[in-house]
Write a protein that holds these residues in place. Structure first.
Motif, PDB file in Angstrom:
ATOM      1  N   UNK A  19       2.339  -1.543  16.526  1.00 43.42           N
ATOM      2  CA  UNK A  19       2.251  -1.921  15.125  1.00 43.42           C
ATOM      3  C   UNK A  19       1.681  -0.734  14.360  1.00 43.42           C
ATOM      4  N   UNK A  20       2.285  -0.400  13.240  1.00 41.84           N
ATOM      5  CA  UNK A  20       1.809   0.704  12.411  1.00 41.84           C
ATOM      6  C   UNK A  20       1.704   0.231  10.974  1.00 41.84           C
ATOM      7  N   UNK A  21       0.553   0.491  10.362  1.00 39.13           N
ATOM      8  CA  UNK A  21       0.326   0.146   8.958  1.00 39.13           C
ATOM      9  C   UNK A  21       0.044   1.417   8.186  1.00 39.13           C
ATOM     10  N   UNK A  22       0.726   1.605   7.085  1.00 40.17           N
ATOM     11  CA  UNK A  22       0.451   2.705   6.173  1.00 40.17           C
ATOM     12  C   UNK A  22       0.028   2.074   4.861  1.00 40.17           C
ATOM     13  N   UNK A  23      -1.166   2.396   4.407  1.00 37.91           N
ATOM     14  CA  UNK A  23      -1.692   1.825   3.174  1.00 37.91           C
ATOM     15  C   UNK A  23      -1.224   2.644   1.979  1.00 37.91           C
ATOM     16  N   UNK A  24      -0.132   2.225   1.375  1.00 36.81           N
ATOM     17  CA  UNK A  24       0.433   2.947   0.234  1.00 36.81           C
ATOM     18  C   UNK A  24      -0.491   2.887  -0.981  1.00 36.81           C
ATOM     19  N   UNK A  25      -1.184   1.789  -1.157  1.00 32.06           N
ATOM     20  CA  UNK A  25      -2.131   1.678  -2.266  1.00 32.06           C
ATOM     21  C   UNK A  25      -3.281   2.657  -2.117  1.00 32.06           C
ATOM     22  N   UNK A  26      -3.813   2.786  -0.901  1.00 34.42           N
ATOM     23  CA  UNK A  26      -4.887   3.738  -0.627  1.00 34.42           C
ATOM     24  C   UNK A  26      -4.412   5.163  -0.880  1.00 34.42           C
ATOM     25  N   UNK A  27      -3.197   5.481  -0.423  1.00 33.49           N
ATOM     26  CA  UNK A  27      -2.635   6.819  -0.629  1.00 33.49           C
ATOM     27  C   UNK A  27      -2.467   7.090  -2.120  1.00 33.49           C
ATOM     28  N   UNK A  28      -1.976   6.115  -2.865  1.00 39.26           N
ATOM     29  CA  UNK A  28      -1.777   6.301  -4.305  1.00 39.26           C
ATOM     30  C   UNK A  28      -3.114   6.501  -5.024  1.00 39.26           C
ATOM     31  N   UNK A  29      -4.106   5.690  -4.693  1.00 37.12           N
ATOM     32  CA  UNK A  29      -5.416   5.800  -5.338  1.00 37.12           C
ATOM     33  C   UNK A  29      -6.067   7.145  -5.042  1.00 37.12           C
ATOM     34  N   UNK A  30      -6.158   7.487  -3.765  1.00 39.25           N
ATOM     35  CA  UNK A  30      -6.821   8.734  -3.388  1.00 39.25           C
ATOM     36  C   UNK A  30      -5.989   9.948  -3.798  1.00 39.25           C
ATOM     37  N   UNK A  31      -4.667   9.821  -3.744  1.00 41.75           N
ATOM     38  CA  UNK A  31      -3.812  10.906  -4.216  1.00 41.75           C
ATOM     39  C   UNK A  31      -4.041  11.171  -5.692  1.00 41.75           C
ATOM     40  N   UNK A  32      -4.283  10.113  -6.457  1.00 38.30           N
ATOM     41  CA  UNK A  32      -4.606  10.269  -7.881  1.00 38.30           C
ATOM     42  C   UNK A  32      -5.883  11.064  -8.076  1.00 38.30           C
TER      43      UNK A  32
END
Length: 159
Positions: A19-32
């Motif tokens: 199982x693999x989870x990628x947190x797109x919300x976390x990436x978007x927030x921190x990328x910002x």
């Protein structure tokens, strides 16, 4: 989301569960935050205080690399071990050492505070955003008892 390796193998060993989870919300927030820090660096770069721009660029780089490192959580079970990883951090537990495993419902605080966390006597927890259930695994590392809580989209399959 649960998925399997394309060839069904991991390092020469067949993966029974992956199982693999990628947190797109976390990436978007921190990328910002990383983009904001870089923009500050660019705005300072063409002023008399230009050496300060390097601090902003450094901060943007650290935030960006940390974000990429901790954005994905992987859980894999092979014929011999359970591996849980955020980036490259996480335990490898021999299946033969596992004494018990149980499905647990994650509390609201556990679901919000995702990522790897040390919980004192309860050991480590590895939870990705959006997971509502997990598996508590207890095992022996030599004579020392240990436990972890692993969030899972499909806790029954992980168990």
């Amino acid at each position: 989301m649960a998925d399997e390796y394309e060839d069904g193998f991991m390092g020469g060993t067949e993966a029974r569960y992956h199982e693999k989870h990628v947190s797109k919300g976390f990436v978007a927030l921190m990328g910002g935050f990383a983009v904001f820090a870089a923009a500050i660096g660019v705005s300072i770069l063409f002023t008399p205080a230009w050496p300060g721009a390097f601090g902003a660029f450094f901060a943007a780089g650290v935030v960006g690399l940390t974000t990429l490192y901790f954005s994905a959580m992987r859980t894999t079970v092979t014929a011999t071990e359970l591996t849980v990883q955020y980036g490259t951090l996480g335990p490898r537990v021999a299946l033969a050492a596992i004494e018990s495993a149980e499905i647990v419902t994650l509390t609201a605080l556990e679901r919000i505070a995702f990522g790897p966390k040390y919980r004192g006597a309860d050991g480590w927890s590895y939870i990705s955003p959006g997971q509502t259930h997990g598996v508590r695994v207890r095992w022996r590392d030599g004579a020392k008892p240990r436990q972890i809580l692993v969030g899972a989209e499909n806790a029954v399959a992980l168990l």
